[in-house]
Design an enzyme around this catalytic site. Structure first.
Site, PDB file in Angstrom:
ATOM      1  N   ASP A   1      -0.107   5.219   0.833  1.00  0.00           N
ATOM      2  CA  ASP A   1      -0.289   6.244   1.857  1.00  0.00           C
ATOM      3  C   ASP A   1      -0.225   5.673   3.264  1.00  0.00           C
ATOM      4  OD1 ASP A   1      -0.711   7.746  -0.375  1.00  0.00           O
ATOM      5  OD2 ASP A   1      -2.732   8.391   0.136  1.00  0.00           O
TER       6      ASP A   1
ATOM      7  N   ASP B   1       0.871  -1.164   0.000  1.00  0.00           N
ATOM      8  CA  ASP B   1       0.000   0.000   0.000  1.00  0.00           C
ATOM      9  C   ASP B   1       0.920   1.229   0.000  1.00  0.00           C
ATOM     10  OD1 ASP B   1      -2.413   1.506   0.290  1.00  0.00           O
ATOM     11  OD2 ASP B   1      -1.953   1.742   2.421  1.00  0.00           O
TER      12      ASP B   1
END
Length: 237
Positions: A24, A22
């Site tokens: 952020d 992932d």
């Protein structure tokens, strides 16, 4: 069969390991969409209060008052001002700016997986205009993200197809695996790094779930399931 063809066939038949990341608050410690909006404001492309309006939408989403699709619609709407050519130029300039903001520990983590020969991908709900510079900085050829819609050479400000979020991330990864002649059962190993409970569908699907600075809900799930919790990516070197 030539020796080269035989070697390629043998490599294809070898069980692969995949590493998924992932973006952020996982590989980076901030919201990439917010960083991009501030970048555009600094260049005079938007009014100074645009990032604050986006931040307010983020806070509404966290409180459960705003659907995730609406949040990303707000983040992506500014792209409607640009042609694809202008977007490419902005993304390149943005990439040069964010290079110094990426933690060395995050770079080292991705590099370690790549050096082991793992098939790696950045899997994020962030749109591809914003996420592409990050994928390049990490040396990741594969980006699975939300896509900014394009018509007649310009961005519409909308999402093309489904947002790469929640269960849709699993579908996008499975499509990517199929395109590479792979499937979950044939993998030697799979790992996903994420900070958010919204990624539970993909965290549950991989062989190894690693939660990074998790939000409260994900931390509780990780503790219950015995998943590894990482407070700083430096711990992963």
């Amino acid at each position: 069969m030539t020796p080269m063809a035989a070697r390629a066939r043998a490599l294809a038949a070898t069980p692969r390991c995949i590493a998924l990341f992932d973006l952020d608050l996982t590989l980076i410690s901030y919201d990439s969409g917010m960083a991009f909006l501030r970048f555009l404001v600094d260049r005079g492309a938007f009014e100074a209060d645009v990032p604050e309006r986006y931040l307010d939408a983020c806070q509404q989403y966290v409180r459960g008052e705003l659907p995730v699709a609406r949040l990303h619609a707000i983040a992506m709407a500014p792209l409607a001002r640009f042609s694809v050519a202008e977007g490419d130029a902005l993304a390149a300039a943005f990439g040069a700016q964010i290079a110094v903001t990426i933690p060395q520990a995050a770079r080292a983590l991705v590099a370690a997986h790549r050096e082991r020969g793992d098939l790696c991908a950045l899997v994020t709900a962030t749109n591809d205009v914003v996420a592409t510079p990050f994928a390049r900085e990490f040396g990741l050829d594969q980006l699975l993200s939300s896509r900014a819609e394009i018509r007649d050479g310009r961005y519409t400000g909308a999402v093309e197809g489904e947002l790469c979020h929640g269960a849709a991330k699993v579908a996008r990864v499975e499509q990517w695996l199929a395109e590479n002649g792979l499937a979950w059962p044939g993998l030697a190993h799979s790992v996903f790094y994420s900070d958010s409970a919204s990624d539970l569908p993909l965290l549950e699907r991989v062989a190894e779930a690693v939660v990074v600075r998790p939000d409260p809900r994900l931390r509780a799930e990780a503790e219950k399931r015995g998943w590894r919790i990482v407070e700083a990516l430096a711990d992963e070197r």
